[in-house]
Design a protein around this motif. Sequence first.
Motif, PDB file in Angstrom:
ATOM      1  N   LYS A  69       0.829  -1.215   0.000  1.00  7.28           N
ATOM      2  CA  LYS A  69       0.000   0.000   0.000  1.00  7.28           C
ATOM      3  C   LYS A  69       0.856   1.255   0.000  1.00  7.28           C
ATOM      4  O   LYS A  69       0.606   2.196  -0.758  1.00  7.28           O
ATOM      5  N   ILE A  70       1.880   1.277   0.847  1.00  2.00           N
ATOM      6  CA  ILE A  70       2.750   2.451   0.941  1.00  2.00           C
ATOM      7  C   ILE A  70       3.478   2.689  -0.376  1.00  2.00           C
ATOM      8  O   ILE A  70       3.579   3.833  -0.847  1.00  2.00           O
ATOM      9  N   ARG A  71       3.971   1.617  -1.010  1.00  2.00           N
ATOM     10  CA  ARG A  71       4.670   1.783  -2.281  1.00  2.00           C
ATOM     11  C   ARG A  71       3.736   2.377  -3.340  1.00  2.00           C
ATOM     12  O   ARG A  71       4.136   3.240  -4.130  1.00  2.00           O
ATOM     13  N   GLY A  80       1.153  -7.090  -9.043  1.00  2.00           N
ATOM     14  CA  GLY A  80       2.379  -6.663  -9.697  1.00  2.00           C
ATOM     15  C   GLY A  80       3.385  -6.075  -8.723  1.00  2.00           C
ATOM     16  O   GLY A  80       4.591  -6.322  -8.826  1.00  2.00           O
ATOM     17  N   THR A  81       2.889  -5.300  -7.765  1.00  2.00           N
ATOM     18  CA  THR A  81       3.763  -4.719  -6.746  1.00  2.00           C
ATOM     19  C   THR A  81       4.363  -5.807  -5.868  1.00  2.00           C
ATOM     20  O   THR A  81       5.548  -5.775  -5.535  1.00  2.00           O
ATOM     21  N   ARG A 138       8.123   3.746  10.275  1.00  2.00           N
ATOM     22  CA  ARG A 138       7.596   2.591   9.532  1.00  2.00           C
ATOM     23  C   ARG A 138       7.462   2.921   8.055  1.00  2.00           C
ATOM     24  O   ARG A 138       7.841   2.133   7.173  1.00  2.00           O
ATOM     25  N   THR A 139       6.914   4.110   7.752  1.00  2.00           N
ATOM     26  CA  THR A 139       6.715   4.504   6.361  1.00  2.00           C
ATOM     27  C   THR A 139       8.039   4.663   5.637  1.00  2.00           C
ATOM     28  O   THR A 139       8.199   4.220   4.489  1.00  2.00           O
ATOM     29  N   ARG A 140       9.002   5.275   6.279  1.00  2.00           N
ATOM     30  CA  ARG A 140      10.285   5.507   5.621  1.00  2.00           C
ATOM     31  C   ARG A 140      11.029   4.204   5.351  1.00  2.00           C
ATOM     32  O   ARG A 140      11.669   4.049   4.310  1.00  2.00           O
ATOM     33  N   PHE A 141      10.966   3.256   6.265  1.00  2.00           N
ATOM     34  CA  PHE A 141      11.609   1.972   6.025  1.00  2.00           C
ATOM     35  C   PHE A 141      10.889   1.198   4.915  1.00  2.00           C
ATOM     36  O   PHE A 141      11.520   0.541   4.095  1.00  2.00           O
ATOM     37  N   ALA A 142       9.566   1.267   4.897  1.00  2.00           N
ATOM     38  CA  ALA A 142       8.800   0.583   3.852  1.00  2.00           C
ATOM     39  C   ALA A 142       9.045   1.208   2.487  1.00  2.00           C
ATOM     40  O   ALA A 142       8.880   0.546   1.454  1.00  2.00           O
ATOM     41  N   VAL A 202      12.518   4.439  -2.767  1.00  2.00           N
ATOM     42  CA  VAL A 202      12.304   3.613  -3.959  1.00  2.00           C
ATOM     43  C   VAL A 202      11.688   4.411  -5.099  1.00  2.00           C
ATOM     44  O   VAL A 202      12.038   4.212  -6.263  1.00  2.00           O
ATOM     45  N   HIS A 203      10.793   5.348  -4.798  1.00  2.00           N
ATOM     46  CA  HIS A 203      10.280   6.278  -5.793  1.00  2.00           C
ATOM     47  C   HIS A 203      11.129   7.543  -5.711  1.00  2.00           C
ATOM     48  O   HIS A 203      10.950   8.365  -4.815  1.00  2.00           O
ATOM     49  N   ARG A 204      12.041   7.712  -6.635  1.00  2.00           N
ATOM     50  CA  ARG A 204      12.987   8.821  -6.554  1.00  2.00           C
ATOM     51  C   ARG A 204      12.412  10.132  -7.070  1.00  2.00           C
ATOM     52  O   ARG A 204      13.106  11.140  -7.092  1.00  2.00           O
TER      53      ARG A 204
END
Length: 322
Positions: free
Chosen positions: A39-41, A68-69, A148-152, A257-259
Motif C-alpha cells: 500500500k505504501i509503495r 504486480g507490486t 515505519r513509512t520511511r523503512f517501507a 524507492v520512488h525517486r
Amino acid sequence: MSGEVAQLKHEGSQLQVVAAGAVAGLVSRFVIAPLDVIKIRLQLQVHSLSDPLSTRGVQGPTYKGTIGTLRSIVRDEGFTGLWKGNVPAELMYLCYGGVQFSTYKYTSNLLETLPSPYELPGSAVSFISGATAGACATTATYPLDLLRTRFAAQGTERVYTSLGASIRHIAKHEGPTGFFRGLGAGVSQIVPYMGLFFASYEGLKPAMANSPLALPFGGSDAFAGIIASVCAKTAVYPLDTTRKRLQVQGPMRSKFVHRNIPLYSGVMSTLVTISKREGMRGLYRGLTVSLLKAAPAASVTMWTYERAMAGMLMLEDRLAAD
C-alpha cells in the motif's frame, strides 16, 4: 463468559484493556505487514500507468497493481522486503493498541456518567470515544508511524542502516518536528475514521451475534470489524495518502524507492497538488490493497482483542475462586 456479547467498553479493568489491546495490535500488524508495504509503495507512486509523471527529471519505478507490486518487491528485494519497517510498526501497534483501547474505555465510561439532561445516545458515545481514542493513539505513536513509512519506502538502496541510525539522522537533520511530518493529516484522518469505526462496530456487533446465518472470518466480532473498517477507511483514504507523502519529505526524499516524490508542505497544499497533478485517482492510489488490508487487520484485531480479554477474565475468575 456467558453467550451474550458484552460491549467492548464494559469489559475488564483498565490494565486488562491495555494488555488485550496491545496483544491485538501486535498480532494484527504481523499478519498484514506485507499488504501495508504494498500500500505504501503504491501511495508514494506519483505517476500513473497511462500518463507517467516526471519530477526533477527522474522517472520512478512503476508498480502495476497489488499483485504486480508484490511480485516486484519479492523479485527485487526478496521475501523479507514485504516486512520492511516491521520493527517500528510492531512497536507502534504495541503502543497504539494499548493507548487506543484504554482511551476508548475511559472516555466512553466518562461520557456515560454525564448527568441529565447532558447524557448522550449510545451512538454518540461510541463516535466521540472512538475519535478521541484514535487522536490520542495517533499522536502518541506518530514518530514510529513515520519511521515505519520511511523503512517501507526503501528499495534496494538502504536509506537508513538501522532503526537507531534513522532516529539519529532525523533528529540531526530535521529536528524534533521531523518525527511529526504529516501529523495534521494523520489526526484529521483518524478522528473520523475511528469515530465511524467504533460507532459502526458497536452497532453491528449485537446484530451480527444474533444473526441466524453462519458468519465468515471467525464469527460476529470479526465480521462486524470488517464491515466497519471498510466503510470508514474508504471515507478518509485521501488523507491517508496525504500523510504518507508528507512522511517521506526531508533530505532523504530522493533516495527512497520512488525517486521522483515531489516536494510537499502542509495537508491542504498536498491534497490540492495531488489532485491537480494526478487527478482524483492519485488520492485513492492503493485503495484496493488498503481495503484488502483493512478487512483482515480489523477482523484479527477485534477477534484477538475479544479472545485475549476473555482469557484474562477467565483467568481472573479462576484465581479468585482458588
